[in-house]
Design a protein around this motif. Structure first.
Motif, PDB file in Angstrom:
ATOM      1  N   THR A   1       0.954  -1.189   0.097  1.00 12.49           N
ATOM      2  CA  THR A   1      -0.090   0.204   0.081  1.00 12.49           C
ATOM      3  C   THR A   1       0.892   1.385  -0.047  1.00 12.49           C
ATOM      4  O   THR A   1       0.795   2.306  -0.910  1.00 12.49           O
ATOM      5  CB  THR A   1      -1.018   0.028   1.140  1.00 12.49           C
ATOM      6  OG1 THR A   1      -1.698  -1.359   1.297  1.00 12.49           O
ATOM      7  CG2 THR A   1      -1.817   1.237   1.102  1.00 12.49           C
ATOM      8  N   MET A   2       1.867   1.249   0.816  1.00 18.56           N
ATOM      9  CA  MET A   2       2.750   2.468   1.020  1.00 18.56           C
ATOM     10  C   MET A   2       3.694   2.657  -0.451  1.00 18.56           C
ATOM     11  O   MET A   2       3.810   3.865  -0.989  1.00 18.56           O
ATOM     12  CB  MET A   2       3.676   2.356   2.056  1.00 18.56           C
ATOM     13  CG  MET A   2       3.003   2.174   3.408  1.00 18.56           C
ATOM     14  SD  MET A   2       4.044   1.822   4.897  1.00 18.56           S
ATOM     15  CE  MET A   2       4.802   3.778   4.823  1.00 18.56           C
TER      16      MET A   2
ATOM     17  N   THR B   1      -1.563   2.383  -8.615  1.00 18.41           N
ATOM     18  CA  THR B   1      -2.927   1.595  -9.091  1.00 18.41           C
ATOM     19  C   THR B   1      -4.164   2.603  -9.121  1.00 18.41           C
ATOM     20  O   THR B   1      -5.039   2.273  -9.957  1.00 18.41           O
ATOM     21  CB  THR B   1      -3.014   0.731  -7.835  1.00 18.41           C
ATOM     22  OG1 THR B   1      -3.220   1.629  -6.572  1.00 18.41           O
ATOM     23  CG2 THR B   1      -1.848  -0.259  -7.644  1.00 18.41           C
ATOM     24  N   MET B   2      -3.877   3.902  -9.032  1.00 22.83           N
ATOM     25  CA  MET B   2      -4.980   4.900  -9.025  1.00 22.83           C
ATOM     26  C   MET B   2      -4.801   5.582 -10.521  1.00 22.83           C
ATOM     27  O   MET B   2      -5.396   6.359 -10.917  1.00 22.83           O
ATOM     28  CB  MET B   2      -4.751   5.922  -7.800  1.00 22.83           C
ATOM     29  CG  MET B   2      -4.978   5.557  -6.597  1.00 22.83           C
ATOM     30  SD  MET B   2      -6.648   4.744  -6.352  1.00 22.83           S
ATOM     31  CE  MET B   2      -6.406   4.006  -4.649  1.00 22.83           C
TER      32      MET B   2
ATOM     33  N   ASN C   1      -6.425  -3.437  -3.459  1.00 16.52           N
ATOM     34  CA  ASN C   1      -5.306  -3.327  -4.692  1.00 16.52           C
ATOM     35  C   ASN C   1      -3.953  -3.919  -4.148  1.00 16.52           C
ATOM     36  O   ASN C   1      -3.444  -4.548  -5.082  1.00 16.52           O
ATOM     37  CB  ASN C   1      -4.903  -1.776  -5.031  1.00 16.52           C
ATOM     38  CG  ASN C   1      -6.289  -1.137  -5.606  1.00 16.52           C
ATOM     39  OD1 ASN C   1      -7.228  -1.802  -6.036  1.00 16.52           O
ATOM     40  ND2 ASN C   1      -6.157   0.126  -5.912  1.00 16.52           N
ATOM     41  N   ALA C   2      -3.538  -3.507  -2.861  1.00 22.87           N
ATOM     42  CA  ALA C   2      -2.393  -4.149  -2.440  1.00 22.87           C
ATOM     43  C   ALA C   2      -2.444  -5.703  -2.468  1.00 22.87           C
ATOM     44  O   ALA C   2      -1.533  -6.413  -2.756  1.00 22.87           O
ATOM     45  CB  ALA C   2      -2.028  -3.623  -1.328  1.00 22.87           C
ATOM     46  N   GLU C   3      -3.625  -6.249  -1.837  1.00 21.73           N
ATOM     47  CA  GLU C   3      -3.945  -7.539  -1.753  1.00 21.73           C
ATOM     48  C   GLU C   3      -3.664  -8.178  -3.137  1.00 21.73           C
ATOM     49  O   GLU C   3      -3.323  -9.390  -3.676  1.00 21.73           O
ATOM     50  CB  GLU C   3      -5.096  -7.859  -1.274  1.00 21.73           C
ATOM     51  CG  GLU C   3      -5.081  -7.617   0.360  1.00 21.73           C
ATOM     52  CD  GLU C   3      -6.272  -7.819   0.971  1.00 21.73           C
ATOM     53  OE1 GLU C   3      -7.596  -7.704   0.179  1.00 21.73           O
ATOM     54  OE2 GLU C   3      -6.524  -7.536   2.407  1.00 21.73           O
TER      55      GLU C   3
ATOM     56  N   HIS D   1      11.545   1.019   2.709  1.00 23.22           N
ATOM     57  CA  HIS D   1      12.265   2.303   3.015  1.00 23.22           C
ATOM     58  C   HIS D   1      11.118   3.456   3.611  1.00 23.22           C
ATOM     59  O   HIS D   1      11.579   4.112   4.811  1.00 23.22           O
ATOM     60  CB  HIS D   1      12.593   3.322   1.717  1.00 23.22           C
ATOM     61  CG  HIS D   1      13.507   4.394   2.172  1.00 23.22           C
ATOM     62  ND1 HIS D   1      14.546   4.540   2.400  1.00 23.22           N
ATOM     63  CD2 HIS D   1      13.106   5.710   1.877  1.00 23.22           C
ATOM     64  CE1 HIS D   1      14.980   5.772   2.750  1.00 23.22           C
ATOM     65  NE2 HIS D   1      14.022   6.333   2.350  1.00 23.22           N
ATOM     66  N   MET D   2      10.047   3.289   3.022  1.00 21.93           N
ATOM     67  CA  MET D   2       8.972   4.458   3.477  1.00 21.93           C
ATOM     68  C   MET D   2       8.522   3.839   5.002  1.00 21.93           C
ATOM     69  O   MET D   2       8.254   4.808   5.987  1.00 21.93           O
ATOM     70  CB  MET D   2       7.645   4.286   2.483  1.00 21.93           C
ATOM     71  CG  MET D   2       7.868   5.034   1.347  1.00 21.93           C
ATOM     72  SD  MET D   2       6.520   4.898   0.209  1.00 21.93           S
ATOM     73  CE  MET D   2       5.609   5.978   1.083  1.00 21.93           C
TER      74      MET D   2
END
Length: 320
Positions: free
Chosen positions: A227-228, A234-235, A258-260, A299-300
């Protein structure tokens, strides 16, 4: 032989932030240091700063957005970086989203592929022939670029979908993908590149794939890392379309979903070193010449020390 490179996992706001990653590239078996587009610092200047500090390594931009600079300036920047670093440069470009084009140019390019074709024609004329006389719909350039000794500059194009891949096959030196599963590279990107190259009577471009990934650990949530790292992509409509073609459905309303989906579909890799090494080799088997390790999510979430440790561990895993 497929090589492994690293992506600087952030857009530095001070050029010295890039130095640890340039050092890692210089001191390990990493082939090249890449940066994505930054809207605060310019990646060509960041790389030149690293070279001036003694970290002279092969570099690549994946990808710089065309509306930000005329192709004459793009050629000069790539040429200057090759001279300053003493190493080859991949100057990768793409048009960006239509909304980004409109925000800088007033309206999007009428033809995305037409604008890209002209952009590359101007750059190639200057970098390879030392002069160009081009009057087009999107760009005009009558100019010269003095021929001086320098390492090679390869022109790269960001590639997501078949028409862009075919165009890259016709005119680019390197096709650069981002967030593309290995199966999609094999089934869609490489065949389109090959078709474009055959139609133009030239060798197929090299393929460099940017692969987002993270090592598994008990305290890590892979969905959070994805997600990060990749929600913004994805948008965007062109990424959503590419992912849909690869069998991954996304939504502008569901970042977690979306992440999944990216994890399940192999667009983001997560696992231990023993598991990730063969999954990265799937990209080599699919036709990738250069695999770029992207640990932006790590990193984030955890910072510079963690991302450097992660990259070193991953480079060690793929070297075995």
């Amino acid at each position: 032989m497929t090589t492994y490179s690293i992506l600087a996992p952030m857009a530095p706001y001070r050029p010295e932030q890039l130095l640890p990653y340039a050092a890692l590239t210089q001191w390990t078996d990493a082939h090249r240091l890449w940066q994505g587009q930054a809207l605060l610092n310019d990646p060509f200047q960041d790389f030149t700063h690293a070279a001036a500090c003694g970290f002279r390594v092969p570099t690549g931009t994946g990808v710089t957005l065309m509306p930000l600079r005329h192709p004459h300036q793009a050629a000069i920047q790539a040429h200057s970086l090759a001279v300053a670093s003493g190493h080859p440069v991949v100057a990768g470009y793409g048009p960006g989203a239509a909304s980004f084009q409109a925000s800088l140019l007033g309206t999007p390019y009428r033809s995305q592929l037409g604008a890209i074709r002209e952009y590359v024609a101007v750059m190639r004329g200057l970098l390879e022939n030392g002069e160009v006389d081009h009057v087009g719909e999107y760009f005009t350039c009558r100019a010269e670029l003095a021929a001086v000794p320098r390492p090679p500059v390869e022109i790269g194009l960001g590639v997501l979908r078949p028409r862009m891949a075919r165009l890259a096959g016709e005119i680019a030196d390197v096709a650069i993908t981002w967030l593309t599963p290995a199966g999609y590279v094999h089934d869609v990107v490489v065949p389109a590149l090959r078709a474009g190259a055959e139609a133009a009577g030239r060798p197929m471009p090299r393929v460099a794939v940017m692969v987002p990934l993270a090592l598994a650990a008990p305290d890590r949530n892979p969905v959070e890392l994805v997600t990060m790292s990749n929600t913004g992509h994805t948008m965007l409509p062109h990424y959503a379309d590419m992912l849909r073609r690869s069998g991954i459905e996304t939504s502008t309303q569901d970042p977690r979903g979306n992440a999944e989906a990216l994890l399940a579909g192999g667009a983001f890799l997560y696992g231990g070193p023993v598991e990730l090494a063969p999954r990265l080799r799937e990209y080599a088997d699919a036709g990738a010449d250069e695999i770029v390790l992207n640990v932006t999510g790590v990193h984030m979430k955890y910072g510079e020390r963690a991302s450097l440790t992660e990259l070193e561990a991953l480079l060690g895993a793929v070297a075995r």
